[in-house]
Design a protein around this motif. Structure first.
Motif, mmCIF file in Angstrom:
data_model
loop_
_atom_site.group_PDB
_atom_site.id
_atom_site.type_symbol
_atom_site.label_atom_id
_atom_site.label_comp_id
_atom_site.label_asym_id
_atom_site.label_seq_id
_atom_site.Cartn_x
_atom_site.Cartn_y
_atom_site.Cartn_z
ATOM 1 N N GLY A 104 39.732 30.413 37.352
ATOM 2 C CA GLY A 104 39.133 30.471 36.022
ATOM 3 C C GLY A 104 37.824 31.244 36.037
ATOM 4 N N LYS A 105 36.966 30.918 37.024
ATOM 5 C CA LYS A 105 35.674 31.598 37.164
ATOM 6 C C LYS A 105 35.877 33.097 37.373
ATOM 7 N N PHE A 125 44.370 38.129 28.088
ATOM 8 C CA PHE A 125 45.629 38.570 28.661
ATOM 9 C C PHE A 125 45.635 38.371 30.175
ATOM 10 N N LEU A 126 44.515 38.693 30.828
ATOM 11 C CA LEU A 126 44.404 38.476 32.271
ATOM 12 C C LEU A 126 44.571 37.002 32.603
ATOM 13 N N ASN A 127 43.911 36.160 31.817
ATOM 14 C CA ASN A 127 44.038 34.722 32.009
ATOM 15 C C ASN A 127 45.494 34.294 31.970
ATOM 16 N N ALA A 128 46.205 34.769 30.928
ATOM 17 C CA ALA A 128 47.609 34.406 30.784
ATOM 18 C C ALA A 128 48.411 34.873 31.993
ATOM 19 N N LEU A 173 39.277 37.544 42.062
ATOM 20 C CA LEU A 173 40.457 37.257 41.252
ATOM 21 C C LEU A 173 41.699 37.302 42.129
ATOM 22 N N PHE A 174 41.752 38.314 42.999
ATOM 23 C CA PHE A 174 42.881 38.461 43.912
ATOM 24 C C PHE A 174 42.936 37.289 44.893
ATOM 25 N N ALA A 178 45.240 26.179 35.869
ATOM 26 C CA ALA A 178 44.355 27.335 35.683
ATOM 27 C C ALA A 178 44.111 27.602 34.202
ATOM 28 N N GLU A 179 45.203 27.637 33.404
ATOM 29 C CA GLU A 179 45.035 27.845 31.967
ATOM 30 C C GLU A 179 44.174 26.733 31.376
ATOM 31 N N HIS A 180 44.444 25.508 31.831
ATOM 32 C CA HIS A 180 43.675 24.375 31.359
ATOM 33 C C HIS A 180 42.196 24.613 31.430
ATOM 34 N N SER A 181 41.741 24.794 32.678
ATOM 35 C CA SER A 181 40.297 24.908 32.859
ATOM 36 C C SER A 181 39.776 26.138 32.130
#
Lengths: 348, 348, 348
Positions: free
Chosen positions: C46-47, C63-66, C206-207, C250-253
């Motif tokens: 998330g961070k 979009f990246l989050n998704a 992120l990776f 991940a989506e949650h946070s």
């Protein structure tokens, strides 16, 4: 559509289709020529309707489009009812509704959206159309759910009562939209189409074009059974897709033409108005007619497939039109749903 | 409703209905008199509620209307649960929900629309009501879909849990709409109804009217079984239509009165608020009560017919109210759907 | 989340979970540690996503989050497809869709609503998301309705065609929302999140975070079968709820974080965007993959339970998000529907 060339094509193919029909030529040939001819006569009807619409105002023009666009369907369905082919009637009613909502509207929104980034129309019209479409779905869904516990006699009584209620709803809708709340539903940004002819000539050509559509439709329908058997297609698919696509050619060209002129309100009125007219007026009238014409009246009980298809079409159309604004992607979504339905109807 | 004449009618018919009941007169006579009496007592309740609403503000007034409008239903349902007549309870819950959404709201919008061209109300209220109605449909639909794979014990556990969740949702809705987001949902253009009496008298008369409605309802219900057998009606039709129409007479007169005064926000609050209260509070409370009162608790599994009727009613109400504006034709559409449901329930 | 303490926890639990896995420790212990570890790695993801989003703009960040939020689901589903466990794949696809729409979005709206009275977002985005969600429901509903009349071969052909149409719709949606109509869908009131690291470091982290999520997910999945047997849970419940909740951490946070910063547009984009990606891209890709990997391809025919759950989730989400404004009560409604579905899936 370059003036003289168009009218030459119109006359040549209309006459050719007539000769092919009355001379009993090869059926596949008859079919192909009739298909080409119908594109021309539908285009002519579109031109004539638009010219009349110029004199009648946009919304009345949309209504005229819907009415004359459904002439072909009504004639075809009348023949089918007379022969007692009730299942094909229901399939073609289904096809006409989803064809108007998904194919005609989808194509209009898509092509219009390629030309204009965003196209707007009166949101009140969209909202009322939605509510009427839901009435149509309810009127088909409820009898299908409840019919299990009913005798044939009760089902036919129920069908007659529901048919009368729908016709009443449709006539009162006309009263509402043309008399008491005309201004509420009209589009602000009306941009009148050019008139090709004088008022009198426009009306005459509208009449001539309607007759030509009717003849060509009939010739085409006469070849359908043989052609479909030759190519191994089911009656459900033919009724719901082939007849509907060909029978709606007039709405197609007219609605797409309107969309390309950024008159999306008129395009929506043609497509949704036409499917409402079929669901709330043509179909109930056919039920009442079947009662007069034959001993066993046609009932209003549609198959699960047909109700699912209509329900899905209404639901996504409502979602896309309810904000009074469209773009190319929304047109594409309607077309994709139409293709999915086409694939499963083709396979079933 | 000309003052003294009204109160004379109220007293005469209420007393006459009581005498007919306790003197065991001819059942059909009892039934007819009780029907007339209930129109008067409901009118009285409407007057009293409106007078209290004048002191309490429009929205609280709408809530009071819903609460006192459901008093009759609650009393009737309580008797039915005590006797273990769970199917009739569910039919009358169904009837109360669709009666409020389609008949009460339809009549209000229709009559209000005949007087005013367009009636507006707070769109936030409409939007939240829609979401709550969908919760109600989900809470009835999901158990019916999943119940096939469950034992009686599991079904009854599921019913209890869902009932508790719905009551929690309803109580938090009250907290939301009366405490944390009161201003969001209130109507801007409030036009207070006149108060017929002082604050104290209004509350006293509200109490008296509620008691009179309760008594009259009970007398009426006592005659229903015999009258329906005499005229050959099904329990489903009687529970879902006769009881609901008569039991909702109070909402009827109150909501229509509000609509005729152009306070459509209050009319919507009465009709939709009342059906929400039945679905999210009265029905779950009856399930929990049935667990206390009898050995085998009533489950939350409604029949396909009932869920279809509620789903259809919610869907078309949502479509019509979501733009925060109504007209006579939209009221008519609700009434037509109500008649279609009435016809099929009558035939089944 | 206090800086150093967080990174210490991240490393400790990630390493501990790895040791527990490779040393074949007690399964329940493995399970518990993996659960704690996944909360940390999801937080890290998330961070990192938010930091990248800072450089990429709000919508691209959503979009990246998704995309990165669905990495875990994709990996899990890929293993399940390889083993031919098609029913569990469908259950976890169902669970991911309803988990995102009801749990992730519900929690975001609820917690955001506790902090802010009303949270607004771009209404065009909500409207387009709704239409796409309806396409997803249609694409699952239609095959399930029509499948009765089809052979296995026809069903698998239909599944392939529908899958290709959905992937096309999804790719054109990306083209629409990122190229032709970018401005239409972007939120006006963007309030950029702080960047924790430089652009290069953000992408690197992120990776790294994605890889850590993938590993931890895999270790967790390895323990699931044994743990669920030990506690007597059904595969349907585990697939649709346990895997979905853990896989969506991940989506949650990320979504809740966005909601708490009053960036509701981004939270909606994460939750709905993620479920759209699963329905319109991940699921169809799995169908095409199954055709490549195994002899008998997975079909698109979901069970009635699954379609009912997805349909209900889409319907109430559409109702709540369509006005482009949310509050705590609307979040609560989504959570209540999620709990109702959880209860019935647990019981079935």
């Amino acid at each position: 559509m370059k003036g003289k060339l168009f009218y030459a094509g119109l006359l040549v193919f209309f006459i050719f289709a007539g000769i092919a029909h009355y001379a009993h030529m090869n059926t596949t040939l008859q079919f192909i020529i009739a298909c080409i001819a119908i594109i021309f006569v539908a285009g002519f009807l579109g031109k004539a309707t638009e010219s009349v619409a110029h004199y009648a105002g946009e919304r009345m023009g949309g209504f005229l489009n819907a009415t004359f666009g459904n002439a072909a369907e009504l004639i075809i369905a009348f023949f089918l009812v007379k022969d007692g082919l009730y299942d094909v009637v229901k399939a073609s009613v289904t096809g006409a509704i989803i064809g108007n909502l998904l194919l005609v509207l989808g194509l209009s929104i898509f092509t219009g959206g390629l030309k204009f980034k965003e196209q707007k129309f009166n949101v009140n019209l969209a909202s009322h159309n939605s509510s009427l479409m839901i009435l149509a779905v309810v009127a088909l869904f409820i009898p299908a759910i409840f019919t299990g516990g009913l005798t044939t006699k009760e089902t036919s009584n129920m069908s007659m009562i529901v048919a009368i209620l729908l016709i009443a709803a449709y006539l009162l809708w006309l009263f509402f939209s043309m008399v008491t709340h005309k201004s509420l539903l009209s589009d602000e940004a009306i941009e009148h189409g050019e008139a090709a002819w004088s008022k009198g000539m426009s009306i005459l050509f509208l009449f001539v074009a309607t007759v030509m559509v009717a003849f060509t439709s009939e010739w085409l329908v006469g070849t359908l059974e043989e052609v479909t058997h030759k190519f191994g297609l089911s009656e459900l698919f033919v009724g719901a897709f082939l007849i509907a696509i060909i029978g709606n050619a007039a709405e197609h060209s007219a609605a797409v033409m309107m969309a390309l002129k950024n008159k999306m309100g008129a395009a929506v009125e043609i497509a949704i108005g036409s499917s409402l007219q079929i669901a709330l007026f043509v179909a109930p009238v056919l039920i009442l007619l079947s009662f007069v014409v034959s001993g066993t009246p046609m009932n209003i009980v549609f198959s699960t497939y047909e109700i699912a298809a209509i329900g899905v079409a209404v639901f996504i159309t409502k979602s896309i039109t309810q904000d009074g604004s469209t773009n190319w992607y929304e047109g594409l979504l309607l077309l994709i749903v139409y293709i999915i339905l086409g694939v499963v109807f083709f396979l079933v």
